[in-house]
Design a protein around this motif. Structure first.
Motif, mmCIF file in Angstrom:
data_model
loop_
_atom_site.group_PDB
_atom_site.id
_atom_site.type_symbol
_atom_site.label_atom_id
_atom_site.label_comp_id
_atom_site.label_asym_id
_atom_site.label_seq_id
_atom_site.Cartn_x
_atom_site.Cartn_y
_atom_site.Cartn_z
ATOM 1 N N LEU A 115 1.540 1.799 -3.498
ATOM 2 C CA LEU A 115 0.396 2.274 -4.182
ATOM 3 C C LEU A 115 0.040 3.563 -3.901
ATOM 4 O O LEU A 115 0.031 4.515 -5.094
ATOM 5 C CB LEU A 115 -0.678 1.329 -3.581
ATOM 6 C CG LEU A 115 -2.164 1.909 -4.089
ATOM 7 C CD1 LEU A 115 -2.309 1.646 -5.390
ATOM 8 C CD2 LEU A 115 -3.161 1.119 -3.284
ATOM 9 N N ILE A 133 -10.762 0.604 -3.557
ATOM 10 C CA ILE A 133 -9.578 0.043 -4.118
ATOM 11 C C ILE A 133 -9.538 -1.671 -3.592
ATOM 12 O O ILE A 133 -9.996 -1.856 -2.615
ATOM 13 C CB ILE A 133 -8.175 0.470 -3.156
ATOM 14 C CG1 ILE A 133 -8.418 2.200 -3.722
ATOM 15 C CG2 ILE A 133 -6.975 0.114 -3.883
ATOM 16 C CD1 ILE A 133 -7.353 2.904 -3.058
ATOM 17 N N ARG A 135 -7.129 -5.106 -3.806
ATOM 18 C CA ARG A 135 -5.787 -5.740 -3.819
ATOM 19 C C ARG A 135 -5.821 -6.975 -4.538
ATOM 20 O O ARG A 135 -6.720 -7.862 -4.147
ATOM 21 C CB ARG A 135 -5.159 -5.856 -2.424
ATOM 22 C CG ARG A 135 -3.750 -6.405 -2.465
ATOM 23 C CD ARG A 135 -2.909 -6.268 -1.414
ATOM 24 N NE ARG A 135 -1.683 -6.643 -1.463
ATOM 25 C CZ ARG A 135 -0.540 -6.472 -0.905
ATOM 26 N NH1 ARG A 135 -0.738 -5.687 0.326
ATOM 27 N NH2 ARG A 135 0.630 -6.549 -1.319
ATOM 28 N N GLU A 184 0.809 -1.112 0.078
ATOM 29 C CA GLU A 184 -0.120 -0.103 0.214
ATOM 30 C C GLU A 184 0.787 1.136 0.060
ATOM 31 O O GLU A 184 0.547 2.249 -0.628
ATOM 32 C CB GLU A 184 -0.820 -0.098 1.035
ATOM 33 C CG GLU A 184 -1.968 -1.025 0.967
ATOM 34 C CD GLU A 184 -3.025 -1.059 2.225
ATOM 35 O OE1 GLU A 184 -3.319 0.025 2.778
ATOM 36 O OE2 GLU A 184 -3.396 -2.295 2.606
ATOM 37 N N PHE A 220 -3.011 -3.528 -7.468
ATOM 38 C CA PHE A 220 -4.255 -2.937 -6.801
ATOM 39 C C PHE A 220 -4.933 -2.567 -8.256
ATOM 40 O O PHE A 220 -4.574 -1.983 -8.834
ATOM 41 C CB PHE A 220 -3.892 -1.833 -5.882
ATOM 42 C CG PHE A 220 -3.179 -2.170 -4.928
ATOM 43 C CD1 PHE A 220 -3.874 -2.598 -3.603
ATOM 44 C CD2 PHE A 220 -1.612 -2.261 -5.079
ATOM 45 C CE1 PHE A 220 -3.012 -2.818 -2.601
ATOM 46 C CE2 PHE A 220 -0.991 -2.650 -3.872
ATOM 47 C CZ PHE A 220 -1.509 -2.969 -2.471
ATOM 48 N N VAL A 273 -8.882 -3.042 0.168
ATOM 49 C CA VAL A 273 -8.117 -2.039 0.661
ATOM 50 C C VAL A 273 -8.824 -0.926 1.469
ATOM 51 O O VAL A 273 -8.693 -0.626 2.434
ATOM 52 C CB VAL A 273 -6.871 -1.151 -0.147
ATOM 53 C CG1 VAL A 273 -6.331 -0.090 0.391
ATOM 54 C CG2 VAL A 273 -5.929 -2.289 -0.698
#
Length: 214
Positions: free
Chosen positions: A89, A105, A107, A86, A112, A193
């Motif tokens: 990301l 979002i 994963r 993350e 992602f 996420v």
């Protein structure tokens, strides 16, 4: 296919997607190596639905799901970002969007998926300009009995051979999928996420102008 509880998982899909008019479709995937590309639809793609009753009445007891993106699904698009975690990301999001996106979002095994809306005219013009790419399901090793059975099934049900997408590369490791199917939780290998509402998604081309893309 993975064993799921059909009394709860379709309800989750309804809660996260279908209640906003987003169409979903049952799919099968390679369980040993789940991929955001390697799956096939269990129904003909044109039968995707946002009607919970229709889904529950016709659903087999074991399946995964994909959400349809493109003009037929509220002008939904997905930005697929390759990132190991993350932190990476959100760093890439800051570079691309100049902000952290306030949008759902997911994963998956390769990074992602971030959901956006798109302007209707922009999306339709992009679909006219971008060629369709067919993604072949390759979940069963060639020469195995499963593979032979899969080939027989494809002959009988051509829609199970794979699916088509239209997409373009925004930059290295960042792909925008403007038409196609995206696996979603509760699919194995996929997780949220965040679960921001789909009712007020940000508009993609307010973040990225057409001139930036080409």
């Amino acid at each position: 296919m993975a064993k799921i509880d059909p009394m709860t998982d379709p309800q989750k899909v309804f809660e996260y997607f279908m209640q906003y008019g987003i169409k979903i479709i049952p799919i099968d995937i390679n369980e040993e190596n789940p991929s955001p590309y390697d799956f096939y639809p269990l129904w003909p793609p044109h039968q995707s639905t946002s009607d919970y009753l229709e889904l529950s009445e016709n659903l087999k007891s074991q399946c995964y799901f994909a959400v349809i993106v493109g003009p037929d699904t509220k002008y939904l698009v997905v930005v697929r970002i390759n990132a190991k975690d993350e932190n990476e990301l959100f760093q890439k999001c800051e570079e691309i969007f100049k902000t952290k996106p306030t949008t759902p979002i997911i994963r998956h095994s390769e990074g992602f998926d971030i959901f956006f809306r798109a302007d209707q005219n922009w999306l339709e013009s992009m679909i006219d300009a971008i060629p369709e790419e067919f993604i072949q399901f390759s979940g069963f090793e060639s020469g195995t009995r499963k593979h032979e059975g899969y080939l027989m099934m494809v002959e009988k049900y051509p829609h199970k051979g794979g699916y088509s997408i239209r997409s373009f590369d925004l930059k290295e490791g960042v792909k925008v999928i403007i038409s196609g199917m995206i696996p979603v939780p509760p699919t194995i290998g996929y997780s949220w996420v965040n679960k921001k509402s789909f009712s007020h998604l940000p508009e993609f081309n307010k973040y990225i102008t057409i001139s930036t893309i080409f």
